[in-house]
Scaffold this active site. Sequence first.
Site, PDB file in Angstrom:
ATOM      1  N   TYR A  57       0.699  -0.950   0.078  1.00 47.90           N
ATOM      2  CA  TYR A  57      -0.054   0.187   0.099  1.00 47.90           C
ATOM      3  C   TYR A  57       0.777   0.872   0.546  1.00 47.90           C
ATOM      4  O   TYR A  57       1.690   1.283   1.187  1.00 47.90           O
ATOM      5  CB  TYR A  57      -0.923   0.485   1.311  1.00 47.90           C
ATOM      6  N   GLN A 167      -7.435 -14.010   4.347  1.00 49.10           N
ATOM      7  CA  GLN A 167      -8.074 -12.712   4.327  1.00 49.10           C
ATOM      8  C   GLN A 167      -8.314 -12.738   2.798  1.00 49.10           C
ATOM      9  O   GLN A 167      -7.909 -12.495   2.048  1.00 49.10           O
ATOM     10  CB  GLN A 167      -6.768 -11.334   4.245  1.00 49.10           C
ATOM     11  N   TYR A 195     -12.059  -8.485   3.316  1.00 53.11           N
ATOM     12  CA  TYR A 195     -11.847  -6.941   3.201  1.00 53.11           C
ATOM     13  C   TYR A 195     -12.755  -6.120   1.730  1.00 53.11           C
ATOM     14  O   TYR A 195     -13.943  -7.437   0.909  1.00 53.11           O
ATOM     15  CB  TYR A 195     -10.445  -7.115   2.616  1.00 53.11           C
TER      16      TYR A 195
HETATM   17  P1  NAP Z   1     -13.694  -1.144   1.922  1.00 51.36           P
HETATM   18  O1  NAP Z   1     -13.508  -0.277   2.547  1.00 51.36           O
HETATM   19  O2  NAP Z   1     -15.421  -1.931   1.613  1.00 51.36           O
HETATM   20  O3  NAP Z   1     -14.299   0.577   1.378  1.00 51.36           O
HETATM   21  C1  NAP Z   1     -13.912   1.520   1.878  1.00 51.36           C
HETATM   22  C2  NAP Z   1     -14.625   2.648   1.156  1.00 51.36           C
HETATM   23  O4  NAP Z   1     -15.865   2.727   1.623  1.00 51.36           O
HETATM   24  C3  NAP Z   1     -13.585   4.871   1.798  1.00 51.36           C
HETATM   25  O5  NAP Z   1     -14.135   5.039   0.513  1.00 51.36           O
HETATM   26  C4  NAP Z   1     -14.712   4.725   3.013  1.00 51.36           C
HETATM   27  O6  NAP Z   1     -14.337   5.861   2.044  1.00 51.36           O
HETATM   28  C5  NAP Z   1     -15.828   3.937   2.270  1.00 51.36           C
HETATM   29  N1  NAP Z   1     -16.628   4.143   3.139  1.00 51.36           N
HETATM   30  C6  NAP Z   1     -15.835   3.562   4.646  1.00 51.36           C
HETATM   31  N2  NAP Z   1     -16.833   3.683   6.003  1.00 51.36           N
HETATM   32  C7  NAP Z   1     -17.951   3.996   5.478  1.00 51.36           C
HETATM   33  C8  NAP Z   1     -18.791   4.538   5.756  1.00 51.36           C
HETATM   34  N3  NAP Z   1     -19.334   4.130   7.195  1.00 51.36           N
HETATM   35  N4  NAP Z   1     -20.208   5.211   5.174  1.00 51.36           N
HETATM   36  C9  NAP Z   1     -19.729   5.338   3.891  1.00 51.36           C
HETATM   37  N5  NAP Z   1     -18.542   5.536   3.280  1.00 51.36           N
HETATM   38  C10 NAP Z   1     -17.519   4.547   3.848  1.00 51.36           C
HETATM   39  O7  NAP Z   1     -12.139  -0.826   0.610  1.00 51.36           O
HETATM   40  P2  NAP Z   1     -11.364  -1.253   0.870  1.00 51.36           P
HETATM   41  O8  NAP Z   1     -10.614  -0.047   1.610  1.00 51.36           O
HETATM   42  O9  NAP Z   1     -11.066  -1.702  -0.445  1.00 51.36           O
HETATM   43  O10 NAP Z   1     -10.537  -2.558   1.948  1.00 51.36           O
HETATM   44  C11 NAP Z   1     -11.067  -2.428   2.980  1.00 51.36           C
HETATM   45  C12 NAP Z   1      -9.553  -2.890   3.910  1.00 51.36           C
HETATM   46  O11 NAP Z   1      -9.677  -4.368   3.189  1.00 51.36           O
HETATM   47  C13 NAP Z   1      -8.533  -2.133   2.613  1.00 51.36           C
HETATM   48  O12 NAP Z   1      -8.368  -0.834   3.312  1.00 51.36           O
HETATM   49  C14 NAP Z   1      -7.046  -3.267   2.771  1.00 51.36           C
HETATM   50  O13 NAP Z   1      -6.601  -2.819   4.322  1.00 51.36           O
HETATM   51  C15 NAP Z   1      -8.551  -4.619   3.588  1.00 51.36           C
HETATM   52  N6  NAP Z   1      -7.515  -5.061   1.585  1.00 51.36           N
HETATM   53  C16 NAP Z   1      -6.608  -6.035   1.358  1.00 51.36           C
HETATM   54  C17 NAP Z   1      -6.960  -6.382   0.003  1.00 51.36           C
HETATM   55  C18 NAP Z   1      -5.940  -7.742  -0.531  1.00 51.36           C
HETATM   56  O14 NAP Z   1      -5.991  -8.416  -1.197  1.00 51.36           O
HETATM   57  N7  NAP Z   1      -5.764  -8.753   1.012  1.00 51.36           N
HETATM   58  C19 NAP Z   1      -7.180  -5.889  -0.767  1.00 51.36           C
HETATM   59  C20 NAP Z   1      -7.869  -4.678  -0.725  1.00 51.36           C
HETATM   60  C21 NAP Z   1      -8.404  -4.890   0.353  1.00 51.36           C
HETATM   61  P3  NAP Z   1     -13.251   7.852   3.024  1.00 51.36           P
HETATM   62  O15 NAP Z   1     -12.332   6.315   3.280  1.00 51.36           O
HETATM   63  O16 NAP Z   1     -14.071   8.685   2.802  1.00 51.36           O
HETATM   64  O17 NAP Z   1     -13.950   7.603   5.170  1.00 51.36           O
END
Ligand code: NAP
Length: 281
Positions: A57, A167, A195
């Site tokens: 990241y 994950q 995730y």
């Molecule tokens: P996510 O958590 O599903 O979505 C993040 C988005 O949703 C951001 O734009 C955030 O906005 C918004 N959000 C969060 N809470 C909210 C709420 N209560 N109401 C409205 N919008 C909201 O997507 P993600 O970041 O892809 O996944 C989460 C984490 O999983 C990642 O950050 C990472 O650490 C991990 N991940 C791992 C992998 C892997 O391959 N292992 C792949 C993808 C992700 P704001 O930021 O503007 O608050």
Amino acid sequence: MPSVIRTTTLPSGEAVPVLGQGTWKMGEDARRRADEVNALKLGLDLGMTLIDTAEMYASGGAEEVVAEAIARRRDETVLVSKVLPSNASRAGVARACENSLKRLATDRIDLYLLHWPGSVPLEETVEAFEALKKAGKIRHWGVSNFDTHEMEQLVDLPDGGYVQTNQILYNLSQRGPEFDLSPWSRQRGIPLMAYSPVDQGALARNARLEAIAARHDATPAQIALAWVMRQDGVIAIPKASRQEHVRQNVAALDIELTPEDLADLDRAFPPPTRKRGLEMI
Ligand code: NAP
């Protein structure tokens, strides 16, 4: 004092919160850094002590944001980071871990994951993880983006049974894992870390969640999160850089979905009826 969030148990016997904080896309823009650090700190204050990051990241930048957020409160944090498959050799894992520890400004990672399956034999990566455990650089290890057959291969390896979590991409719009990976994992007591639990924000704008959200005086994103977290052995790691989102995500823990809600959700987001390969983003 941080509030106490419901926990699930890792195979090691350790309890971890079922709601943590993601960090993908953090550390990419210096102008957003203070907001990101403050959001993570607020999350810690509210009990979301599990923080997920990765060397990938922002090419290490997210780990530096995490370091700033957990400074002086390392001991209350469950720190999860990930090694890229291209660094998954014995020497590569050791080097990548040292670099992550430096960026995270800590002496240990609580849970170190292989980011996705790659070309290095898994046995070698597991040996490297076990060596890091013995050296005290990591406390536990796990994997990410492993489908059922890959988990089966893993647990058959010497020391493969020490895996603590997998994950994966899992949310209302991506329910594929329910077909066999979720039951397989539950049966073996290996928690799944979901995730993108709000589908990268898309579920927050999904009209099909609005009526259910209204019944709970909640937002669609909170319903999406509550749905993921209601399941035993599933940890959700939403990423939120806005404090309002952080507060809403913690509040989603108090939402109890009714049988009517769950039936409506099954109609709007049908569960899988056949095996499909695990998707990843
Ligand atoms: P996510 O958590 O599903 O979505 C993040 C988005 O949703 C951001 O734009 C955030 O906005 C918004 N959000 C969060 N809470 C909210 C709420 N209560 N109401 C409205 N919008 C909201 O997507 P993600 O970041 O892809 O996944 C989460 C984490 O999983 C990642 O950050 C990472 O650490 C991990 N991940 C791992 C992998 C892997 O391959 N292992 C792949 C993808 C992700 P704001 O930021 O503007 O608050």
